[in-house]
Design an enzyme around this catalytic site. Structure first.
Site, PDB file in Angstrom:
ATOM      1  N   HIS A  83       0.824  -1.207   0.000  1.00  0.00           N
ATOM      2  CA  HIS A  83       0.000   0.000   0.000  1.00  0.00           C
ATOM      3  C   HIS A  83       0.859   1.259   0.000  1.00  0.00           C
ATOM      4  O   HIS A  83       0.439   2.308   0.475  1.00  0.00           O
ATOM      5  CB  HIS A  83      -0.965  -0.009   1.185  1.00  0.00           C
ATOM      6  N   GLY A  84       2.080   1.135  -0.498  1.00  0.00           N
ATOM      7  CA  GLY A  84       2.907   2.321  -0.658  1.00  0.00           C
ATOM      8  C   GLY A  84       3.546   2.791   0.632  1.00  0.00           C
ATOM      9  O   GLY A  84       3.679   2.035   1.598  1.00  0.00           O
TER      10      GLY A  84
END
Ligand SMILES: *[C@@H]1O[C@H](CO)[C@@H](O)[C@H](O)[C@H]1NC(C)=O
Ligand SMILES: *[C@@H]1O[C@H](CO)[C@@H](O)[C@H](O)[C@H]1NC(C)=O
Ligand SMILES: *[C@@H]1O[C@H](CO)[C@@H](O)[C@H](O)[C@H]1NC(C)=O
Ligand SMILES: *[C@@H]1O[C@H](CO)[C@@H](O)[C@H](O)[C@H]1NC(C)=O
Ligand SMILES: *[C@@H]1O[C@H](CO)[C@@H](O)[C@H](O)[C@H]1NC(C)=O
Ligand SMILES: *[C@@H]1O[C@H](CO)[C@@H](O)[C@H](O)[C@H]1NC(C)=O
Ligand SMILES: *[C@@H]1O[C@H](CO)[C@@H](O)[C@H](O)[C@H]1NC(C)=O
Ligand SMILES: CC(=O)N[C@H]1CO[C@H](CO)[C@@H](O)[C@@H]1O
Length: 383
Positions: free
Chosen positions: A236-237
């Protein structure tokens, strides 16, 4: 007289054994079995007590060619040693959920140990997350927690399949992580790579993180955190937050030279709607995107957690600079700020195209700042 000379001679001969810095503690010498079945936690604890109690620069050795089963291990300081090295050459495994013994905070917690170096070359820690993930709402352990460890260096460490976060850095000052290799499946719940909370002067660099949640998350109480050279994805970065449950402040975060490959998010700031605290002086730059779903995202209305007395989490001084690559969805840039608004947001030299062939666009809500050389255009950004 004769006997005194003899005694002196004997002492001189054996003194290297007592030499304050001639200290190598191998867990095998403390009863560890390393057969992947016997719980070696007690042996590790004994070896740790000797390491921690030694003067000078002792090493705790976890040797290669063995697999050590541990459960809820706590390595606690303060220690007598001026610096400590933990050499992880072997493999550490967690028990399955049903065989877990002890608290479920973490597989390994290292607390109040100063000037520690963890060298994991050749080793691996396997959290056996697959036995926990089906129970999403169970209290699941992290794999490695560093709590109040100042002057910490962790390098060449591989961790896989954590039940929850792989590494949690809490209350630490001056810590460096490099060449960290984290892998967990894209659909494993809450398996953050590295979480940083209440910490200062933290560097995370040159690492590969594949996970089911944030590759790196910097949250409440953290100041001066640099994240560079991270290949993230799936995951999710790199996130700031979530912020706002407490008086959460995050300041001076510098994310540079990172890539997001098939991640759900890229550069993200998430804050709860009516919480309090702030995210200030945050920079994301030199970012490469490969089919990132939502590459740039500020969400000031994150989640469903509401406080009634917070005034909102202030977001200001945020730079997104030098982004290049593809977004999987059309929504390349999202600056979704609540009633409080976000201020001094800068978008510069951004070139995000969409794949497959959906036109990229920018969405703003109550976001203020400046935009230069940015595709898709963000003419919705308010002055
Ligand atoms: C061990 O300690 C002695 C005296 O304190 C010092 O001269 C020596 O350099 C130390 N050796 C190592 C390997 O740290
Ligand atoms: C530090 O050394 C002292 C004196 O040798 C000892 O009593 C104490 O237990 C040691 N501390 C730890 C944490 O082992
Ligand atoms: C990263 O860890 C995985 C196992 O989890 C291993 O297969 C891979 O070789 C490691 N990569 C590096 C660079 O250490
Ligand atoms: C983070 O990077 C910035 C810019 O390169 C630098 O000024 C700062 O000292 C770095 N901070 C840490 C904790 O390394
Ligand atoms: C990290 O990578 C950069 C760029 O590839 C390199 O210059 C730097 O020396 C590396 N640092 C470490 C600690 O590996
Ligand atoms: C939040 O913390 C900051 C800094 O510690 C402080 O100045 C501020 O008054 C606090 N705000 C609230 C609402 O507690
Ligand atoms: C900006 O992009 C939108 C579509 O996302 C388009 O309608 C608008 O004309 C563009 N504005 C400029 C100034 O290019
Ligand atoms: C993760 C990442 O994007 N690393 C890059 C950092 O910069 C060097 C030099 O430009 C690249 O080779 C890396 O791929």
């Amino acid at each position: 007289m004769q006997s005194i000379i003899t005694l002196a001679l004997i002492l001189a001969l054996i003194s290297p054994c007592f030499g304050s810095n001639y200290t190598f503690y191998n867990v095998m010498d403390f009863g560890a079995v390393g057969d992947a079945k016997t719980d070696d936690s007690q042996a590790f604890l004994k070896a740790w007590r000797s390491t921690c109690g030694a003067e000078g620069t002792p090493t705790l050795l976890i040797p290669q060619n063995y697999v050590f089963l541990l459960s809820a291990l706590l390595l606690k300081g303060p220690c007598n040693a001026t610096t400590i090295l933990i050499k992880l050459e072997g493999k550490i495994v967690a028990p399955a959920k049903d065989a877990w013994v002890g608290h479920t905070n973490s597989l390994i917690s290292i607390v109040k140990v100063e000037r520690l170096t963890v060298d994991g070359s050749g080793g691996l820690i396997d959290g056996f997350g697959s036995s926990w993930w089906p129970c999403k709402y169970c209290p699941r352990p992290a794999t490695l927690i560093f709590d109040a460890c100042n002057y910490l260096t962790v390098h060449d460490l591989s961790i896989t399949n954590s039940p929850k976060s792989h590494i949690h850095v809490h209350g630490c000052k001056d810590a460096t992580f490099s060449h960290i290799n984290i892998t967990a499946p894209a659909d494993s719940p809450n398996t953050d790579g590295i979480d940083v909370t209440s910490s200062k002067n933290i560097v995370i660099q040159n690492s590969t993180i594949q996970s089911g949640d944030d590759c790196v998350a910097v949250s409440g109480g953290s100041v001066a955190v640099n994240v560079t050279g991270i290949a993230c994805g799936p995951g999710h970065g790199i996130s700031i937050g979530s912020l706002g449950k407490r008086n959460d402040t995050v300041e001076e975060v510098y994310v540079r030279n990172c890539s997001f490959t098939k991640t759900r998010y890229g550069a993200r700031i998430k804050t709860f709607p009516i919480g309090f605290g702030c995210a200030r002086k945050i920079t994301f730059e030199e970012i490469t995107l490969v089919e990132t779903r939502y590459p740039i995202l500020i969400d000031q209305n994150y989640g469903t957690y509401y406080l009634t007395n917070g005034g909102g989490v202030e977001i200001s001084g945020v730079r997104f600079r030098g982004f290049q690559g593809t977004s999987f969805d059309g929504r390349a840039i999202t600056l979704d700020c609540g009633q409080l608004g976000c201020h001094d947001i800068e978008l510069d030299q951004i070139d995000i195209s969409s794949s497959p062939a959906k036109p990229a666009y920018c969405f703003c809500n109550n976001a203020h700042g400046t935009v230069t050389s940015t595709v898709p255009n963000c003419s919705c950004l308010l002055p």
